[in-house]
Each structure stands twice: as structure tokens, then as C-alpha cells.
Design a protein around this motif. Structure first.
Motif, PDB file in Angstrom:
ATOM      1  N   VAL A 123      17.421  80.026 128.060  1.00 31.93           N
ATOM      2  CA  VAL A 123      16.998  80.528 129.362  1.00 31.93           C
ATOM      3  C   VAL A 123      17.392  79.458 130.362  1.00 31.93           C
ATOM      4  O   VAL A 123      16.982  78.308 130.237  1.00 31.93           O
ATOM      5  N   SER A 124      18.214  79.836 131.336  1.00 32.08           N
ATOM      6  CA  SER A 124      18.746  78.866 132.297  1.00 32.08           C
ATOM      7  C   SER A 124      18.279  79.190 133.706  1.00 32.08           C
ATOM      8  O   SER A 124      18.256  80.355 134.106  1.00 32.08           O
ATOM      9  N   LEU A 125      17.930  78.152 134.442  1.00 32.63           N
ATOM     10  CA  LEU A 125      17.681  78.272 135.868  1.00 32.63           C
ATOM     11  C   LEU A 125      18.946  77.837 136.583  1.00 32.63           C
ATOM     12  O   LEU A 125      19.481  76.755 136.316  1.00 32.63           O
ATOM     13  N   VAL A 126      19.441  78.687 137.481  1.00 35.24           N
ATOM     14  CA  VAL A 126      20.673  78.414 138.210  1.00 35.24           C
ATOM     15  C   VAL A 126      20.343  78.358 139.700  1.00 35.24           C
ATOM     16  O   VAL A 126      19.800  79.317 140.251  1.00 35.24           O
ATOM     17  N   MET A 127      20.643  77.248 140.323  1.00 33.80           N
ATOM     18  CA  MET A 127      20.355  77.084 141.738  1.00 33.80           C
ATOM     19  C   MET A 127      21.366  77.859 142.573  1.00 33.80           C
ATOM     20  O   MET A 127      22.564  77.828 142.305  1.00 33.80           O
TER      21      MET A 127
END
Length: 78
Positions: A36-40
């Protein structure tokens, strides 16, 4: 195994929403996911993708964590 990406608007202050969605997804599907990735991002974006398929876009949908989790579940079972 699947990958979930949460792209959120940094200038808009959407990090808290992104973290809430990330936590809900991990609680439900941790054993079924590779990452699970958070992408700005910017320009008001808040999009959730499962294996590059958009399952939620705030431009089209109202923010509802439970609905996002349901959509992730549907995509994982597809």
C-alpha cells in the motif's frame, strides 16, 4: 497479490485522509496485498488505485472510507 496506491493532494492537507484510508485497507486486506503506497500529489487529487485501476476518485465520488474499502474488496475479488 495486489498493490494499492493512494494519491493525495499535499497542499490541500489530505494526508490525514490518506492515512485513514491506508489504515482501513491494511486492517481488512493486509494478507492479500503486496504493498500500500502513499503518493504525494497536488491540484486537489485524491485517487485510490488497485493494480493501476482507479477504484475511487474524489472528483467523481464523495469521500467515504467504508465505500473505498468495499471498492478495493470488489477489485481484489475480480
Amino acid at each position: 497479490m495486489a498493490t494499492v496506491e493512494i494519491e493525495y493532494c499535499v497542499p490541500c492537507g489530505m494526508l490525514d485522509r490518506a492515512l485513514t484510508v491506508e489504515e482501513a485497507i491494511l486492517q481488512q486486506f493486509a494478507d492479500d496485498l503486496d504493498r500500500v503506497s502513499l503518493v504525494m500529489g497536488d491540484h486537489g487529487i485524491f485517487v485510490v488505485r488497485v493494480d493501476d485501476e482507479v477504484v475511487f476518485d474524489k472528483e467523481e465520488d464523495g469521500f467515504d472510507v467504508d465505500e473505498i474499502v468495499r471498492r478495493v474488496r470488489s477489485q481484489l475479488s475480480a
